[in-house]
Design a protein around this motif. Sequence first.
Motif, PDB file in Angstrom:
ATOM      1  N   ASP A   1      -9.712  -3.741  -8.091  1.00 42.17           N
ATOM      2  CA  ASP A   1     -10.159  -3.393  -6.928  1.00 42.17           C
ATOM      3  C   ASP A   1     -10.415  -4.539  -5.445  1.00 42.17           C
ATOM      4  O   ASP A   1      -8.530  -3.727  -5.071  1.00 42.17           O
ATOM      5  CB  ASP A   1     -10.923  -4.843  -7.725  1.00 42.17           C
ATOM      6  N   ASP A   2     -10.861  -4.389  -4.768  1.00 40.80           N
ATOM      7  CA  ASP A   2     -10.489  -4.283  -3.186  1.00 40.80           C
ATOM      8  C   ASP A   2      -9.167  -5.407  -2.443  1.00 40.80           C
ATOM      9  O   ASP A   2      -9.658  -5.471  -1.342  1.00 40.80           O
ATOM     10  CB  ASP A   2     -11.765  -4.293  -2.316  1.00 40.80           C
ATOM     11  N   ARG A   3      -9.556  -5.889  -3.749  1.00 34.33           N
ATOM     12  CA  ARG A   3      -8.218  -7.158  -3.043  1.00 34.33           C
ATOM     13  C   ARG A   3      -6.692  -6.672  -2.497  1.00 34.33           C
ATOM     14  O   ARG A   3      -5.891  -7.399  -2.279  1.00 34.33           O
ATOM     15  CB  ARG A   3      -7.965  -8.441  -3.839  1.00 34.33           C
TER      16      ARG A   3
ATOM     17  N   ASN B   1       0.951  -1.492  -0.545  1.00 34.53           N
ATOM     18  CA  ASN B   1       0.365  -0.051   0.123  1.00 34.53           C
ATOM     19  C   ASN B   1       0.731   1.483  -0.035  1.00 34.53           C
ATOM     20  O   ASN B   1       0.106   2.411   0.226  1.00 34.53           O
ATOM     21  CB  ASN B   1      -1.050  -0.162   1.404  1.00 34.53           C
TER      22      ASN B   1
ATOM     23  N   ASP C   1      -4.372  -4.080  -1.164  1.00 30.35           N
ATOM     24  CA  ASP C   1      -4.788  -3.416   0.874  1.00 30.35           C
ATOM     25  C   ASP C   1      -5.142  -2.265   0.478  1.00 30.35           C
ATOM     26  O   ASP C   1      -3.818  -1.423  -0.556  1.00 30.35           O
ATOM     27  CB  ASP C   1      -3.049  -4.159   0.937  1.00 30.35           C
TER      28      ASP C   1
ATOM     29  N   GLU D   1     -11.364   8.147  -4.102  1.00 27.37           N
ATOM     30  CA  GLU D   1     -10.374   7.750  -4.965  1.00 27.37           C
ATOM     31  C   GLU D   1     -10.257   7.850  -6.379  1.00 27.37           C
ATOM     32  O   GLU D   1     -11.233   7.844  -7.079  1.00 27.37           O
ATOM     33  CB  GLU D   1     -10.173   5.594  -4.702  1.00 27.37           C
TER      34      GLU D   1
ATOM     35  N   TRP E   1      -6.897  -0.692  -1.175  1.00 25.75           N
ATOM     36  CA  TRP E   1      -7.984  -0.148  -1.848  1.00 25.75           C
ATOM     37  C   TRP E   1      -9.171  -0.450  -1.889  1.00 25.75           C
ATOM     38  O   TRP E   1     -10.021  -1.422  -2.050  1.00 25.75           O
ATOM     39  CB  TRP E   1      -7.347  -0.937  -3.370  1.00 25.75           C
ATOM     40  N   THR E   2     -10.516   0.552  -1.788  1.00 28.34           N
ATOM     41  CA  THR E   2     -12.124   0.478  -1.767  1.00 28.34           C
ATOM     42  C   THR E   2     -13.388   0.613  -2.731  1.00 28.34           C
ATOM     43  O   THR E   2     -13.436  -0.638  -2.440  1.00 28.34           O
ATOM     44  CB  THR E   2     -11.835   0.481  -0.095  1.00 28.34           C
ATOM     45  N   HIS E   3     -13.231   1.871  -3.238  1.00 29.04           N
ATOM     46  CA  HIS E   3     -14.266   2.313  -4.033  1.00 29.04           C
ATOM     47  C   HIS E   3     -14.171   1.903  -5.271  1.00 29.04           C
ATOM     48  O   HIS E   3     -15.508   2.748  -6.187  1.00 29.04           O
ATOM     49  CB  HIS E   3     -14.548   3.457  -3.293  1.00 29.04           C
TER      50      HIS E   3
ATOM     51  N   PRO F   1     -16.919   7.239  -0.442  1.00 25.91           N
ATOM     52  CA  PRO F   1     -17.815   6.827   0.571  1.00 25.91           C
ATOM     53  C   PRO F   1     -18.705   8.220   0.465  1.00 25.91           C
ATOM     54  O   PRO F   1     -19.926   7.991   1.595  1.00 25.91           O
ATOM     55  CB  PRO F   1     -16.979   6.554   2.077  1.00 25.91           C
TER      56      PRO F   1
END
Length: 300
Positions: free
Chosen positions: A23-25, A3, A27, A189, A29-31, A263
Motif C-alpha cells: 500500500d502507500d506506506r 524506493n 516510499d 503504477e 508508492w501511491t495509486h 493519477p
Amino acid sequence: MTNDTWFIPRGSRSEDGWTDVVDDRIDGWTHTGLRTGTVTDGGELRLASAAVERIVVPLAGSFHVAFAGSAGTGSQSLEGRASVFDGPTDVLYLGSGSSATITGSGRIAVAEVPTDQVKASTYIARQDVPVELRGAGQSSRQVHNFGTPAALDAVKAIVCEVITPAGNWSSYPPHKHDTTVPGHESDLEEIYYYESAVARGVDAPDTAEPFALHRTYASDDRPIDEFRQVRTGDIALVPYGWHGPAVAAPGYDMYYLNVMAGPDPERVWNITDDPAHGWVRQVWESEDIDPRLPYGRKNA
C-alpha cells in the motif's frame, strides 16, 4: 524496503494474518495496493472499511465473502478454482468504503486502489470473464480481463491476470505507461504478483523449484534497474520505466496478477513500446498462437 528496490519476496510484508500487504506506506508508492493471504477451514481474513475499491480474486480454493458499506451490503460465494493455471475464476468487486470478512479454504488476493468515489459492489461469474489470447509463437499468453474497463465499472482500478506457458515470454515487447500523453500513453503504477508451477503434462521430480524472471529498466532520468528471479508469492512493483519481459522458464508455467492505477482522469491502459523491441509485434502476424492455450480446467 527502499524506493530503489521494487521487489517484495513472499512473506516480507505480512500483516494482520495477510501474507503480504502492499500500500502507500511504501516510499514512492501511491495509486495501487495488493493483499495476499491464505484462509484455512474455520479461519478468516478481514478487510477494514477504507477509501479504496477492491477486487477479491481467488487464487486457489473457494471462499465466502460477507461485505457491508455504502457500495452495498450482502454476501457472495466465490467458486474459485483449483489453481491459477485452471483458467479464469469468478471475482468480487467491492466499492470504496466496504468492509468484508473472507472465509473458506485456499489462497486469495485482493487488489486495492485508493478512491473516495463509490461504485456498486459487483460479482463477476467465471463464465463472464473475457479471455484473450495475446501475442503469438513464443510470445503467446492468456489474459483474463475481469477488472479492465470493458468488463468492470470501477473508478480507477485496472486489474487482469496472465497465464504464460513454459518457455514463453510475456509482458513483451517491453513497454511503459509512466507519462500522460492523452490518447497514446497512460500514467499507471503496476503490481505484478507471481506464481510458477511445473508445466502441465510434465513429470518433474520432487526437487523441482519452479521460477520465472521479471525485468524493469529506466525509460527516462528516473533510475530503476530490476532483474529478478521470481517464485510463487513474490511481488514486483513497477512505479515507472520499461517493464518486460516476464519469462516463463522452460519446464515451468508462469502466472501473474496485474494491478494498475494512476493519477490520470481517464481509466485506460495506453502503452508505449520500447522502440528497440516493438517491431517484434509484426512477427506475430506470421505465427500461430501456442497450441497449449487456452488453459482451462484440467478436467474440462
